[in-house]
Structure formats: C-alpha cells, structure tokens
Scaffold this motif. Structure first.
Motif, PDB file in Angstrom:
ATOM      1  N   ARG A   3       0.855  -1.186   0.000  1.00  0.00           N
ATOM      2  CA  ARG A   3       0.000   0.000   0.000  1.00  0.00           C
ATOM      3  C   ARG A   3       0.893   1.238   0.000  1.00  0.00           C
ATOM      4  N   THR A   4       0.363   2.337  -0.523  1.00  0.00           N
ATOM      5  CA  THR A   4       1.069   3.610  -0.470  1.00  0.00           C
ATOM      6  C   THR A   4       0.071   4.699  -0.104  1.00  0.00           C
ATOM      7  N   GLY A   5       0.603   5.855   0.331  1.00  0.00           N
ATOM      8  CA  GLY A   5      -0.242   6.991   0.667  1.00  0.00           C
ATOM      9  C   GLY A   5      -0.786   6.918   2.075  1.00  0.00           C
ATOM     10  N   TYR A   6      -1.800   7.707   2.313  1.00  0.00           N
ATOM     11  CA  TYR A   6      -2.411   7.795   3.644  1.00  0.00           C
ATOM     12  C   TYR A   6      -3.215   6.534   3.943  1.00  0.00           C
ATOM     13  N   GLN A   7      -2.955   5.923   5.116  1.00  0.00           N
ATOM     14  CA  GLN A   7      -3.660   4.717   5.544  1.00  0.00           C
ATOM     15  C   GLN A   7      -3.993   4.846   7.037  1.00  0.00           C
ATOM     16  N   VAL A   8      -4.984   4.096   7.468  1.00  0.00           N
ATOM     17  CA  VAL A   8      -5.361   4.036   8.875  1.00  0.00           C
ATOM     18  C   VAL A   8      -5.161   2.594   9.344  1.00  0.00           C
TER      19      VAL A   8
END
Length: 189
Positions: A3-8
């Motif tokens: 995954r890339t970018g903003y994650q929670v």
C-alpha cells in the motif's frame, strides 16, 4: 502490505479471559520502497494570528479531504495562561502541536529549503501533495465566562412572625453587576 499513501491502522487487543477488548487507531503515510521523495507542499488554508485568546479558550484545526472531514488529523490547543493566549504566542504553540502529532500537514511559512516555520502575522497551512488533504480550517471555541462570586451574610435560618413588621438585614457580595430579588417564603404559616 503493498500500500502507499495515507492509511489508517486499527489495532485490537482482546483480553483472553474476559469479553473486553482495547482498540487503538493510528494514521500512517506509506511510501513505496526506494529513495524517499522530497515532500511537495500545497497551500490548503490560512492562519491569521491577530486574535487574542483567553484562558480556557480552544483553537483547533479541522482537516478535510474531498470526501469530508478527517477528524483523526484534527489538532486542538487549549489556552492555559494569559501568555499562551497572546497573538504572538498561540499560533506557534498550535503549529508545534501539529508538527509533533502530524506529518501530513504543517503550519507556517514555506522557506526556500522547504522547511515550514511559524512567523508573526499571517501563516499558511500546507499539506503534503499525496496526503489527500484538500483544506484545513482553524476553529476557535471560547470558554464560558466564569461564574461571578456570590455570597450572602446576615440572613437568619428562621424568623418568628408575630404580627409586627419584620426587619431583615443582610449583606450581599456579588462579583458582577446584578439585580437582586428577595422574597419571603411563608412555609408553616
């Protein structure tokens, strides 16, 4: 994970011998393997610093993406002293709180070396271009005014009414402009 970018990330800890669970949520910014790319900042809001805040007031950021508010990224500062409420002080405190807790956005003025520093006067709010943040708003919440001091002295617990005029003397001390109504309740005749 891939995954890339903003994650929670949601972490759940189930206590084995009870029905209880504990939860914790964190925000992360994931990058693909390889060299770290420099952050590209985009202007997503303004912070005006002329406002004097009072003890107990709150100032907070409200962070939005195209889909709506991202409350997990909101930051709040409570003013604890007169000095902290000064227009030259609280913006720096808010910016420091954001910088410590968040990596997706910062408050200040963008320098040539891509660092963001708080300056007196108007400051910008910058978000990293890959954060998904479209705007950040500043919200102020005033603390309720303190209740005035109020004290009454000289009132007896019980007065005997025997057909003669009753004279009541009392001293009222109140820490604000007020209108005082005095009434006599005639319980038990």
């Amino acid at each position: 994970p891939q995954r890339t970018g903003y994650q929670v990330i949601l972490a759940v800890w189930d206590v084995a011998d009870t029905p209880m669970s504990f939860y914790n949520v964190i925000d992360v910014q994931m990058q693909a393997a390889g060299p770290v790319q420099p952050v590209v900042w985009q202007d997503v809001g303004d912070l005006y610093t002329e406002r004097q805040l009072q003890v107990g007031d709150k100032v907070m950021t409200r962070v939005f993406s195209a889909q709506g508010e991202i409350s997990a990224l909101n930051q709040q500062l409570v003013i604890n002293s007169v000095e902290e409420g000064e227009p030259t002080r609280w913006p720096g405190l808010l910016a420091a709180a954001v910088k410590q807790a968040q990596s997706q956005y910062q408050i200040g003025v963008l320098q040539q070396d891509q660092q963001i520093k708080v300056q007196p006067g108007k400051n910008e709010i910058y978000a990293s271009s890959d954060s998904g943040i479209s705007r950040v708003e500043i919200q102020h919440e005033q603390s309720p005014p303190p209740l005035p001091h109020f004290a009454v002295q000289g009132v007896e617990r019980k007065y005997q009414l025997d057909g003669k005029p009753l004279e009541m003397k009392m001293m009222v001390d109140i820490g604000a402009a007020a209108r005082l109504n005095v009434s006599l309740n005639q319980g038990d005749q």
